[in-house]
Design an enzyme around this catalytic site. Structure first.
Site, mmCIF file in Angstrom:
data_model
loop_
_atom_site.group_PDB
_atom_site.id
_atom_site.type_symbol
_atom_site.label_atom_id
_atom_site.label_comp_id
_atom_site.label_asym_id
_atom_site.label_seq_id
_atom_site.Cartn_x
_atom_site.Cartn_y
_atom_site.Cartn_z
ATOM 1 N N TYR A 115 8.017 -1.497 7.089
ATOM 2 C CA TYR A 115 6.689 -0.919 6.862
ATOM 3 C C TYR A 115 5.689 -2.067 6.853
ATOM 4 O O TYR A 115 5.388 -2.652 5.803
ATOM 5 C CB TYR A 115 6.622 -0.183 5.530
ATOM 6 C CG TYR A 115 7.394 1.109 5.446
ATOM 7 C CD1 TYR A 115 7.991 1.688 6.553
ATOM 8 C CD2 TYR A 115 7.527 1.759 4.224
ATOM 9 C CE1 TYR A 115 8.693 2.873 6.450
ATOM 10 C CE2 TYR A 115 8.233 2.958 4.112
ATOM 11 C CZ TYR A 115 8.813 3.495 5.233
ATOM 12 O OH TYR A 115 9.516 4.674 5.133
ATOM 13 N N PHE A 126 7.738 13.472 4.651
ATOM 14 C CA PHE A 126 6.849 14.299 5.471
ATOM 15 C C PHE A 126 6.740 15.718 4.915
ATOM 16 O O PHE A 126 6.572 16.683 5.664
ATOM 17 C CB PHE A 126 7.306 14.343 6.931
ATOM 18 C CG PHE A 126 7.420 12.993 7.587
ATOM 19 C CD1 PHE A 126 6.553 11.965 7.257
ATOM 20 C CD2 PHE A 126 8.402 12.748 8.535
ATOM 21 C CE1 PHE A 126 6.660 10.718 7.863
ATOM 22 C CE2 PHE A 126 8.513 11.511 9.147
ATOM 23 C CZ PHE A 126 7.641 10.492 8.813
ATOM 24 N N GLY A 148 4.385 17.238 7.585
ATOM 25 C CA GLY A 148 5.249 17.982 8.497
ATOM 26 C C GLY A 148 5.454 17.273 9.821
ATOM 27 O O GLY A 148 5.776 16.077 9.865
#
Length: 300
Positions: free
Chosen positions: A66, A216, A220
């Site tokens: 990340y 998520f 989504g």
């Protein structure tokens, strides 16, 4: 509002509040090309993490991959954790990797996992990692035994306290459990994306006392991008009934799947952070859950 009323779950011997924080979006890292953008100021990011800790968040999800040219999630967490180092459980993941320019590499070999663990240790400024998840990188990975076995050796060596899995099916959980205890499973899961229900992973985790940690859950199929304006009439109806936001309803829905389900929503907005934490106290009724399980309709 704090995480105090949201309930807790144990990752091995580490007790965490059920609403945590996902650090991916702090970096503007463009993981799949749809979250590129200038990251928030470093000091603002650290203050945001401090606010999360002050509100009771004691479970942070991160990874060495990340990062963007300007920010590393692990570096920000290391800086922010100074006063809370013994109070916050940091969960990281290994398997995928990126080169210094950000290009994705192939799945790490088992003998390369120690290097990934040590990179997380350096970035986080720790002598051991609380939890390390082996992330299965795509559908081509069938057996995970060799990779998980390599992590189990690092656990025995004291570099890692607990182990988990990410992006897996039930057979992977069984394969790993035969090697070393699994304390959490992270899979993509939410109101509109229920493959972890279809595969049985969510219920399997409950049966085995393993935390299920959906990612998520709000965005989504938009994945790491910011959630779009809510289009689902079901979600709007439940939100109005509880004077809540659509994002809070989506988070609350996942938490209602079982006491073992944890939430790790990420945000760079302090107001959204507080709303996400408050979602843990949102109690959906049976009528709400029945409505949300009906086929979706677009909001007018």
């Amino acid at each position: 509002m704090s995480t105090a009323g949201t309930g807790t779950w144990k990752l091995g011997d580490l007790e965490v509040n059920r609403v945590g924080y996902g650090a991916m979006r702090l970096t503007g890292n463009g993981m799949m090309g749809n979250s590129d953008g200038t990251p928030i100021d470093r000091d603002v990011a650290v203050r945001l993490l401090h606010s999360a800790f002050e509100q009771g968040v004691n479970h942070i999800d991160t990874a060495a991959f990340y990062f963007s040219p300007l920010r590393s999630a692990n570096e920000l967490i290391n800086r922010a954790l100074s006063p809370w180092r013994d109070d916050v459980v940091v969960v990281t993941k290994v398997g995928p990797g990126r080169d210094p320019s950000g290009e994705w590499l192939t799945m790490a070999r088992p003998d390369q996992l120690r290097g990934q663990v040590e990179e997380n240790l350096r970035q986080l400024g720790r002598d051991h990692l609380d939890v390390v998840n082996l992330r299965r990188n795509g559908p081509g990975t069938t057996s995970i035994a060799e990779h998980f076995g390599a992590l189990a050796e690092l656990r025995e060596a004291g570099l890692v306290r607990h182990l988990g899995l990410s992006n897996v099916r039930p057979e992977h959980v069984a394969e790993a459990q035969a090697i070393a205890p699994v304390v959490c499973v992270q899979n993509s899961y939410g109101l509109d994306w229920r493959r972890a229900d279809e595969s049985g992973v969510v219920d399997l985790c409950l049966e085995q006392g393993i935390a299920f940690v959906p990612f998520f859950a709000v965005s989504g199929l938009r994945r790491e991008a910011a959630a779009a304006q809510e289009q689902d009439a079901r979600v709007h109806a439940v939100a109005r009934a509880h004077d809540a936001t659509p994002a809070q309803v989506r988070l609350a829905w996942t938490l209602h799947r079982g006491p073992h389900v944890l939430a790790i929503p990420g945000t760079t907005n302090p107001a959204h952070l507080t709303e996400n934490i408050a979602a843990g106290a949102l109690r959906l009724t049976e009528e709400d859950l029945t409505l949300l399980d009906k086929p979706g309709e677009s909001a007018p």
